[in-house]
Write an enzyme that holds these catalytic residues in place. Structure first.
Site, PDB file in Angstrom:
ATOM      1  N   VAL A 190      -0.824 -11.599  -5.387  1.00 36.56           N
ATOM      2  CA  VAL A 190      -1.603 -11.743  -4.088  1.00 36.56           C
ATOM      3  C   VAL A 190      -2.699 -10.681  -3.927  1.00 36.56           C
ATOM      4  O   VAL A 190      -2.572  -9.322  -4.180  1.00 36.56           O
ATOM      5  CB  VAL A 190      -0.547 -11.418  -2.857  1.00 36.56           C
ATOM      6  CG1 VAL A 190      -1.485 -11.554  -1.288  1.00 36.56           C
ATOM      7  CG2 VAL A 190       0.518 -12.254  -2.907  1.00 36.56           C
ATOM      8  N   LYS A 215       9.770 -16.468 -10.118  1.00 39.35           N
ATOM      9  CA  LYS A 215      10.497 -16.580  -8.915  1.00 39.35           C
ATOM     10  C   LYS A 215      10.235 -17.720  -8.053  1.00 39.35           C
ATOM     11  O   LYS A 215      11.014 -18.508  -7.361  1.00 39.35           O
ATOM     12  CB  LYS A 215      10.375 -15.344  -8.172  1.00 39.35           C
ATOM     13  CG  LYS A 215      11.077 -14.060  -8.701  1.00 39.35           C
ATOM     14  CD  LYS A 215      10.979 -13.003  -8.053  1.00 39.35           C
ATOM     15  CE  LYS A 215      11.751 -11.769  -8.817  1.00 39.35           C
ATOM     16  NZ  LYS A 215      11.802 -10.534  -7.725  1.00 39.35           N
ATOM     17  N   ARG A 239      20.794  -9.007  -5.000  1.00 44.94           N
ATOM     18  CA  ARG A 239      20.347  -9.152  -3.489  1.00 44.94           C
ATOM     19  C   ARG A 239      19.282 -10.150  -3.281  1.00 44.94           C
ATOM     20  O   ARG A 239      19.091 -10.441  -2.353  1.00 44.94           O
ATOM     21  CB  ARG A 239      19.597  -7.718  -3.248  1.00 44.94           C
ATOM     22  CG  ARG A 239      18.411  -7.532  -3.784  1.00 44.94           C
ATOM     23  CD  ARG A 239      18.189  -5.840  -3.734  1.00 44.94           C
ATOM     24  NE  ARG A 239      16.769  -5.889  -4.526  1.00 44.94           N
ATOM     25  CZ  ARG A 239      16.681  -5.668  -5.794  1.00 44.94           C
ATOM     26  NH1 ARG A 239      17.793  -5.805  -6.525  1.00 44.94           N
ATOM     27  NH2 ARG A 239      15.482  -5.483  -6.502  1.00 44.94           N
ATOM     28  N   CYS A 244      -8.028  -5.466  13.956  1.00 46.13           N
ATOM     29  CA  CYS A 244      -7.753  -6.474  15.000  1.00 46.13           C
ATOM     30  C   CYS A 244      -8.592  -6.406  16.338  1.00 46.13           C
ATOM     31  O   CYS A 244      -8.875  -7.255  16.997  1.00 46.13           O
ATOM     32  CB  CYS A 244      -6.290  -6.390  15.392  1.00 46.13           C
ATOM     33  SG  CYS A 244      -5.832  -4.919  16.292  1.00 46.13           S
ATOM     34  N   ALA A 291      14.263  -9.621  -2.443  1.00 44.49           N
ATOM     35  CA  ALA A 291      15.534  -9.845  -1.342  1.00 44.49           C
ATOM     36  C   ALA A 291      15.115 -10.264  -0.023  1.00 44.49           C
ATOM     37  O   ALA A 291      15.839 -11.196   0.335  1.00 44.49           O
ATOM     38  CB  ALA A 291      16.005  -8.117  -1.390  1.00 44.49           C
ATOM     39  N   CYS A 338      12.290   1.098  -4.775  1.00 46.86           N
ATOM     40  CA  CYS A 338      13.683   0.953  -4.688  1.00 46.86           C
ATOM     41  C   CYS A 338      14.095   1.201  -6.171  1.00 46.86           C
ATOM     42  O   CYS A 338      15.316   0.942  -6.460  1.00 46.86           O
ATOM     43  CB  CYS A 338      13.986  -0.767  -4.361  1.00 46.86           C
ATOM     44  SG  CYS A 338      12.794  -1.998  -5.104  1.00 46.86           S
ATOM     45  N   ASN A 398       4.972  -3.784  -1.383  1.00 46.21           N
ATOM     46  CA  ASN A 398       3.841  -2.401  -1.141  1.00 46.21           C
ATOM     47  C   ASN A 398       3.160  -2.493  -0.103  1.00 46.21           C
ATOM     48  O   ASN A 398       2.916  -3.842   0.515  1.00 46.21           O
ATOM     49  CB  ASN A 398       3.424  -2.403  -2.597  1.00 46.21           C
ATOM     50  CG  ASN A 398       2.394  -3.885  -2.795  1.00 46.21           C
ATOM     51  OD1 ASN A 398       1.183  -3.780  -2.338  1.00 46.21           O
ATOM     52  ND2 ASN A 398       2.797  -4.774  -3.301  1.00 46.21           N
ATOM     53  N   PHE A 399       2.613  -1.573   0.367  1.00 45.86           N
ATOM     54  CA  PHE A 399       1.947  -1.758   1.566  1.00 45.86           C
ATOM     55  C   PHE A 399       0.267  -1.881   1.401  1.00 45.86           C
ATOM     56  O   PHE A 399      -0.478  -2.229   2.278  1.00 45.86           O
ATOM     57  CB  PHE A 399       1.932  -0.253   2.211  1.00 45.86           C
ATOM     58  CG  PHE A 399       3.050  -0.067   3.189  1.00 45.86           C
ATOM     59  CD1 PHE A 399       3.209  -0.729   4.422  1.00 45.86           C
ATOM     60  CD2 PHE A 399       4.443   0.293   2.658  1.00 45.86           C
ATOM     61  CE1 PHE A 399       4.275  -0.863   5.043  1.00 45.86           C
ATOM     62  CE2 PHE A 399       5.544   0.326   3.313  1.00 45.86           C
ATOM     63  CZ  PHE A 399       5.531   0.024   4.760  1.00 45.86           C
ATOM     64  N   THR A 411      -0.554  -4.545  -0.340  1.00 47.80           N
ATOM     65  CA  THR A 411      -0.631  -5.715  -0.314  1.00 47.80           C
ATOM     66  C   THR A 411      -0.344  -6.416   1.132  1.00 47.80           C
ATOM     67  O   THR A 411      -0.993  -7.584   1.644  1.00 47.80           O
ATOM     68  CB  THR A 411       0.291  -6.588  -1.207  1.00 47.80           C
ATOM     69  OG1 THR A 411       0.065  -6.010  -2.526  1.00 47.80           O
ATOM     70  CG2 THR A 411      -0.089  -8.250  -1.363  1.00 47.80           C
TER      71      THR A 411
HETATM   72 ZN    ZN Z   1      -4.885  -3.498  14.883  1.00 44.98          ZN
END
Ligand code: ZN
Length: 344
Positions: A110, A86, A71, A249, A39, A189, A131-132, A134
């Site tokens: 991925v 897709k 969607r 980071c 979506a 979902c 998903n978190f 990835t």
């Molecule tokens: Zn950071």
């Protein structure tokens, strides 16, 4: 050669003082990577193709299913009937919208083995993932390579978005340090559902942030995590602060990128299905597999995949050895079917 923008397809965009001819030319030289064409990703791809982004790299591991049509605005009934990947279906649709830009459709999962290649050369990455795990992988790769990316997620009637400029803004790990550990979100979902309109809103936000980056206006992006719930009429934003000790980071310790690939499993959001991904070293003799399975089962096939029914489950095998097992969300049950019919 100069382009006559006043009469071009981009006239209404070029006349915006925020874009102008210089901005339009920068868009034409940009590459946007859209990971996940559900979506969020399909709506972002639609906006960015129309805006004239020079190259769109369209990445998705899945094929079009009937439940997507509610969607995912690039797909049509025929795509679902043919089970087109897709990335291919998205490119076919977008080429009819804008044939003047470049498309790079990529039907791959991925994972740590390919994420840096997928991000390489990108001006910006737009998150259309479900998903978190990835997303955490995308965050590591983008921080490592210095690529800005726009996070987006939606579920039920709400969604979130945030823009991450490496070295400037808070990264995903600053905001949500635990997400890299999670493999399957507790809510999907499938169990909660998702309203099409909220995905369009979040994708629109993500696309405008991506356009700012591509036209050279990183200074104009949002510093906040944006939250919207269309059912509760809530639109709010939460200031994001960079963590000076962030392992990603600040310290640049990329734990997920460094992890060895293995036979990975992931439950697919909204599908009651498990995907099994072999390591990059895994080589499948697809033709041999097709012949072997063809002796046991009635195969449905197209140039991209074969599908068969075994032990009360539908299995779909892609050319790279990936398998989707439908009718279960239990990774071990799926791995057992994989071992039984594919090997490895
Ligand atoms: Zn950071």
């Amino acid at each position: 050669m100069t382009t006559n923008f006043a009469s071009s397809r981009y006239a209404r965009q070029v006349v915006l003082k925020e874009i102008g001819e210089a901005g339009q030319e920068r868009l034409a030289r940009s590459t946007a990577v859209i990971v996940g064409l559900g979506a969020l990703g399909s709506n972002s791809a639609n906006l960015l193709a129309r805006a004239g982004v020079g190259t769109l790299r369209l990445v998705d591991r899945d094929f079009v299913d009937w439940t997507n049509l509610q969607r995912q605005s690039l797909f049509e009934e025929e795509d679902a009937a043919r089970r087109l990947p897709k990335a291919e279906a998205a490119m076919r649709c977008l080429k009819r919208v804008n044939s003047e830009i470049r498309y790079e459709p990529i039907t791959e999962d991925v994972n740590p083995g390919n994420i840096e290649r997928l991000v390489a050369g990108a001006t910006v990455l737009v998150d259309g993932l479900d998903n978190f795990y990835t997303r955490a992988l995308v965050n590591e790769a983008c921080i490592k390579l210095g690529t800005p990316w726009v996070y987006g997620a939606c579920l039920g009637t709400f969604g979130n978005a945030a823009t991450i400029i490496p070295g400037v803004s808070a990264c995903l790990h600053c905001m949500l340090p635990e997400v890299g550990q999670a493999v399957t979100p507790p809510l999907t979902c499938e169990t909660v559902g998702v309203l099409g309109a909220v995905a369009v809103l979040i994708a629109a936000w993500q696309s405008s942030e991506a356009v700012k980056i591509m036209v050279g206006r990183k200074d104009a992006v949002s510093n906040d995590l944006v939250h919207v719930d269309v059912w509760r009429n809530d639109f709010s934003s939460l200031p994001m602060k960079r963590n000076a000790d962030c392992s990603i980071c600040s310290q640049r310790k990329f734990g997920l990128l460094g992890k060895a690939s293995r036979l990975a499993t992931a439950s697919l959001c909204g599908r009651n299905a498990v995907q099994i991904v072999p390591p990059p070293s895994f080589k499948i003799d697809f033709e041999l597999l097709r012949q072997t399975l063809g002796r046991l089962f009635t195969l449905e096939e197209n140039p991209y995949l074969i599908k068969f029914h075994a032990d009360d489950h539908d299995l779909v095998v892609f050319h790279d050895g990936r398998v989707m097992v439908f009718g279960t969300s239990d990774p071990s049950a799926a791995l057992s079917l994989y071992g039984k019919y594919i090997g490895g």
